[in-house]
Design a protein around this motif. Sequence first.
Motif, PDB file in Angstrom:
ATOM      1  N   ARG A  46     -16.825 -32.915  -5.083  1.00 33.92           N
ATOM      2  CA  ARG A  46     -17.587 -31.820  -5.724  1.00 33.92           C
ATOM      3  C   ARG A  46     -18.566 -31.183  -4.735  1.00 33.92           C
ATOM      4  NH1 ARG A  46     -22.582 -31.676  -7.907  1.00 33.92           N
ATOM      5  NH2 ARG A  46     -22.906 -33.891  -7.474  1.00 33.92           N
ATOM      6  N   ASP A  47     -18.636 -29.884  -4.742  1.00 32.78           N
ATOM      7  CA  ASP A  47     -19.623 -29.140  -3.950  1.00 32.78           C
ATOM      8  C   ASP A  47     -19.483 -29.418  -2.446  1.00 32.78           C
ATOM      9  OD1 ASP A  47     -21.782 -27.377  -3.604  1.00 32.78           O
ATOM     10  OD2 ASP A  47     -23.242 -29.019  -3.614  1.00 32.78           O
ATOM     11  N   ALA A  81     -20.132 -23.830  -1.314  1.00 27.03           N
ATOM     12  CA  ALA A  81     -20.663 -25.173  -1.590  1.00 27.03           C
ATOM     13  C   ALA A  81     -21.854 -25.469  -0.674  1.00 27.03           C
ATOM     14  CB  ALA A  81     -19.560 -26.203  -1.353  1.00 27.03           C
TER      15      ALA A  81
END
Length: 493
Positions: A233-234, A279
Amino acid sequence: MSEAPAISAAQPGLQRALRVAIIGAGPAGVYAADILTKSSEVKDGDLKVSIDLFDQYPAPYGLIRYGVAPDHPRIKGIVTALHKVLDRGDIRFIGNVTYGRDLTLGDMRGFYDAVIFATGALKDAPLDIPGVDLEGSFGGADFVSWYDGHPDVSREWPLTAREVAVIGNGNVALDVARMLSKHADDLLVTEIPDNVYQALKASPVTDVHVFGRRGPAQVKFTPLELRELSHARDVDIVLYPEDFEFDEASDEAIKTNNQVKTMVNTLANWIAEDQDTGASRRLHLHFLQSPVEIYDSPETPGKVAGIRFERMELDGTGNVHGTGEYEDYSVQAVYRAVGYRGSELAEIQYDARRGVIPNEGGRVLDEDGAPIAGLYTTGWIKRGPVGLIGHTKGDALETIGCLLEDRDTLPPAENPDEHAIIGLLEERGVEYTTWEGWNELDAHERALGEAWTQAAADGGAAAGSGAPVARERVKVVPREDMVRISRKGQNQQ
Ligand SMILES: Cc1cc2nc3c(=O)[nH]c(=O)nc-3n(C[C@H](O)[C@H](O)[C@H](O)COP(=O)(O)OP(=O)(O)OC[C@H]3O[C@@H](n4cnc5c(N)ncnc54)[C@H](O)[C@@H]3O)c2cc1C
Ligand SMILES: NC(=O)c1ccc[n+]([C@@H]2O[C@H](COP(=O)([O-])OP(=O)(O)OC[C@H]3O[C@@H](n4cnc5c(N)ncnc54)[C@H](OP(=O)(O)O)[C@@H]3O)[C@@H](O)[C@H]2O)c1
């Protein structure tokens, strides 16, 4: 101590159990023990065996516990199978005992008819470039030991760099890069120790650069591990089209090797799709860059300020040569993930170049290259630090095959009484741990995880800061705590 007849396993008709010591309770050691106990010779009742499985750690499983990344619970599931083997009761685990410190080769020879060295690899292979000793230059194996809660490494790790270089294109490089770039909260569900979570949580990292010295078709990592990078994630993946060079050997590999084809396709798709989502962290994959020097700067003398690479060119065979062009990257930390290296063992020959015990099919060799009766080796210390957990089964099969072939010529133990070794450890004040002890520690770690799970169900966090999450286990790290908890629960043998 029980009275054991002083007879040789080699004497036909006189049946006492063949006493076998295995040093190293990683997968190679456990598989060797399992394969021996399940051999047709033992099953048919033709041979009795009695096996002691030693490890320097209070816990079994070697690199599965202290190498496999915490966000790989699927692999850790192999532990369930190994647990079943050791839980049968026909293999005796003796932990917290170091061969070469607590026990000598003479001791092993005295108590066992055969000794199998399955001591694996724990250290980094060297990378001999200038600046490798600067502050901020780390061995990948050391970082792995830290995040996996190894009992003998410092609890502190300086995660202060914003930009980081990881050298190497193997699965360890990907583990290291993933652990550095993932957000700590996404790792909290795993068994990472609290100090690891806290340090990762405070990390200011924004960019992790992974460098391979050869091309995208020559990487040593595997498709699943590559694809996994895109699940973080990210974290955006950044690739550089100019690195996508292929020679004849690359084309051939893409055509004939599905694994290579899948990885090159994955990388090519990532380039085509443009992974930039804005991100907060980026993981860059660079190819054809060979490390030349790690350097400091006048503002930060003695500390990593950057790393220089030479641009490489494929030579048609999948190998590379330098182009004479150099590129500098500003980074504050460098992680070297260029392979592991086995360690030398006391009183046993050692091949320093390959980091293995010289052997022939698992039979340990002397300095003249002749097999030493009764001494064997298996796993990474036999073959070198390459391959997956499952591959150590094949090593063990071969080694146990040799041992069974040699069974009538093994030098008999002077004292085959299985209580005698325990007596010696006690006499020497060695705080050995047992299988019951490991079960106690295992239950303790699971209970720590359960406390998190319960707190999460109640809507809070269990300990310190961190989001409320369910956790299967939280590792106990300090050796003295592992030993204390284990010995509380174990019956002394
Ligand atoms: C960072 C990393 C991640 C990995 N991840 C995966 C993965 O996800 N999936 C996969 O399939 N494979 C993975 N592998 C590969 C896998 O770990 C190895 O194939 C396997 O562990 C080798 O088994 P082994 O038993 O030979 O060595 P080890 O697992 O290293 O076990 C050796 C044991 O010997 C003990 N020992 C050493 N010296 C002594 C001594 N003097 N006295 C007593 N005991 C001693 C050690 O404590 C250790 O427990 C990974 C490897 C690394 C380095
Ligand atoms: N998830 C998993 O399944 C998993 C996780 C971790 C480890 N493992 C396994 O454990 C084994 C060990 O992994 P590993 O990553 O330590 O070793 P590895 O697979 O041998 O990879 C080592 C990498 O370092 C590079 N390298 C070596 N010397 C270098 C130098 N001087 N300069 C620049 N690069 C250099 C190699 O490049 P060259 O190819 O050019 O030599 C290679 O890319 C492997 O079999 C691996 O698959 C598996």
